[in-house]
Design an enzyme around this catalytic site. Structure first.
Site, PDB file in Angstrom:
ATOM      1  N   HIS A   1      80.718  -4.483   4.674  1.00 16.78           N
ATOM      2  CA  HIS A   1      80.152  -5.495   3.787  1.00 16.78           C
ATOM      3  C   HIS A   1      78.967  -4.984   2.980  1.00 16.78           C
ATOM      4  CE1 HIS A   1      82.603  -8.228   6.233  1.00 16.78           C
ATOM      5  NE2 HIS A   1      82.509  -9.063   5.218  1.00 16.78           N
ATOM      6  N   GLY A   2      78.301  -3.967   3.450  1.00 23.39           N
ATOM      7  CA  GLY A   2      77.178  -3.477   2.660  1.00 23.39           C
ATOM      8  C   GLY A   2      76.362  -2.429   3.378  1.00 23.39           C
TER       9      GLY A   2
END
Length: 485
Positions: A322-323
């Site tokens: 996700h990041g």
């Protein structure tokens, strides 16, 4: 080109008309060009990246069935390694460099990795995983080799789900490009309804709640108490409506063209456990990690220590996907802890339920499980939304400040959000409609159910949704949250 923009509306109408006007043998060309144009609207220079990943994985897929032994594994490594290296460079280079620099400083080593100004290609996590799944499935023999490079390129870049999924498997999407899709009124109407519901989720619910969430999370030191709890609860609903809204629009657009994309959300906030939540939330990603990481590691059919390792690694990788931020790692890790804790306490909870006579599947028991699961998910979302770990810690430390005086605690929090009567009513009405829709959709196909309902009821629902979009919808062209992933 955002889905919630007039530019996309024009683009979609042109594609729709051309698609049904052209003979079947030319449609893939038009769709591929349209998909590349759609992506180039974000950054035309990075179009070469998606083309390069397409060529590499297509070539590896073609040769894999012809090879054996070490050479076959070599091409598997090439077909998966090159896309992963691209993903690591664009998304994680600075994150890895920063953390390595911290290690070097800790050991007083005279080494420093300079950061780079890297543009994150929109949707890279999605189309990279889609390419990876194809190569791995061909290697395993569970998916056929695609010989038509045009169809394969379209599989990687199909514009409805290119930027934020669903992450389609080749066995589902590729065969659909060979079929001639004739105009079907029922499919088009159902697709438009699905798109409209997606716009409702995004424009009416998500973007309205984003006003308050962004205000609070953007100036955390100014707030304490109930307002932090309320903003965090709002974010749980915001991210669901933002992401599932995108998925609904993508699925609806594809359906109007005759394609079936997989369902990506299935009423996740009515889950009765975290395990169930992950069967209902971002289903295409959950099944990806299940099939390509968790099960190959041994899944749950191993001894307890290895099971804990398998779960934690899978969820930490999910968080990193996700990041490039420790907040996402903690978010994923926390969900892993939830799952492990659920297994470790299963027998204890069963005995407690028996002693309290709670084994019966009563409505009260179900409501308690749903509310408790939502609470756990919302706690984890705080890490997901916070810009830094320190911000998340600040929220946990201060969200219950003043709770000893409940009335003042709640009143002060609501006042700090500066609700207008119209905004408050629209939020209550839209979220009520949202959860009513999801509740019914768990047992029935609600779109079909509405279509088959009484004419008056059907059109009242249609007009109510459209009216809310036009009257209280936020048309500021806010980006979808998952575009950054």
């Amino acid at each position: 080109m955002l889905f919630n923009s007039w530019q996309f509306l024009v683009f979609y109408i042109v594609v729709f008309v051309l698609y049904y006007a052209l003979p079947h043998r030319y449609r893939w060309v038009m769709l591929l060009l349209a998909s590349y144009y759609f992506y180039a609207c974000w950054n035309s220079e990075l179009l070469i990246l998606i083309m390069a990943i397409t060529v590499v994985t297509y070539f590896c897929g073609r040769v894999l069935p012809k090879l054996e032994g070490g050479l076959k594994k070599l091409f598997l490594c090439l077909g998966t390694g090159i896309p992963l290296l691209a993903l690591l460079f664009f998304k994680y280079f600075n994150f890895l460099g920063e953390n390595l620099n911290n290690v070097f400083r800790f050991f007083a080593l005279p080494v420093n990795i300079s950061s780079m100004q890297i543009i994150l290609p929109v949707g890279i996590s999605f189309y990279t995983f889609q390419a990876l799944s194809y190569v791995i499935d061909v290697y395993r023999g569970s998916s056929k080799v695609e010989k038509h490079i045009g169809f394969y390129a379209l599989y990687i870049s199909f514009f409805p789900q290119l930027v934020a999924g669903p992450i389609e498997r080749s066995s589902n999407l590729l065969p659909q490009f060979y079929k001639e899709h004739k105009f079907n009124y029922d499919d088009v109407v159902l697709g438009l309804k699905t798109m409209t519901w997606g716009f409702f989720k995004k424009i009416v619910v998500a973007d309205t709640l984003a006003i308050y969430v962004d205000k609070i999370y953007g100036s955390l030191p100014q707030y304490t108490g109930f307002v932090l709890l309320l903003a965090s609860s709002f974010f749980a609903i915001q991210i669901y409506c933002d992401f599932s809204g995108y998925s609904d629009i993508a699925i609806g657009v594809a359906q109007t063209l005759g394609f079936r994309l997989m369902k990506n959300f299935n009423s996740p906030y009515f889950s009765k456990s975290i395990r169930e939540f992950w069967k209902r939330w971002h289903i295409s990603l959950s099944t990806f990690f299940m099939d390509y990481i968790y099960i190959p590691l041994g899944g749950s059919k191993v001894k307890l220590p290895r099971y804990v390792f398998n779960i934690m690694l899978t969820f930490i990788v999910s968080g990193l996907w996700h990041g490039a931020n420790w907040t996402f790692v903690l978010w994923g890790g926390l969900h892993g802890i939830y799952i492990v804790a659920g297994r470790l306490t299963a027998n204890l909870r069963k005995k407690m339920s028996q002693s309290l006579n709670l084994n019966k599947n009563t409505a009260l028991t179900a409501i308690w499980k749903v509310c408790f699961t939502f609470m756990l998910v919302s706690v984890a979302w705080i890490f997901f939304r916070a810009d830094t770990v320190n911000d998340a810690v600040y929220i946990f430390k201060n969200m219950f400040a003043g709770v000893s005086q409940p009335l003042a605690y709640i009143t002060a929090g609501i006042e700090q959000l500066e609700f207008t009567a119209v905004k408050a009513c629209s939020i209550i009405l839209s979220t009520t409609l949202l959860f009513a829709f999801d509740f019914v959709d768990m047992k029935h196909d609600i779109m079909t159910k509405i279509s088959n309902s009484n004419t008056i009821i059907r059109w009242v629902i249609y007009y109510a949704v459209l009216l809310m979009i036009l009257v209280v919808g936020q048309f500021g062209l806010s980006q979808f949250i998952y575009f950054q992933f």
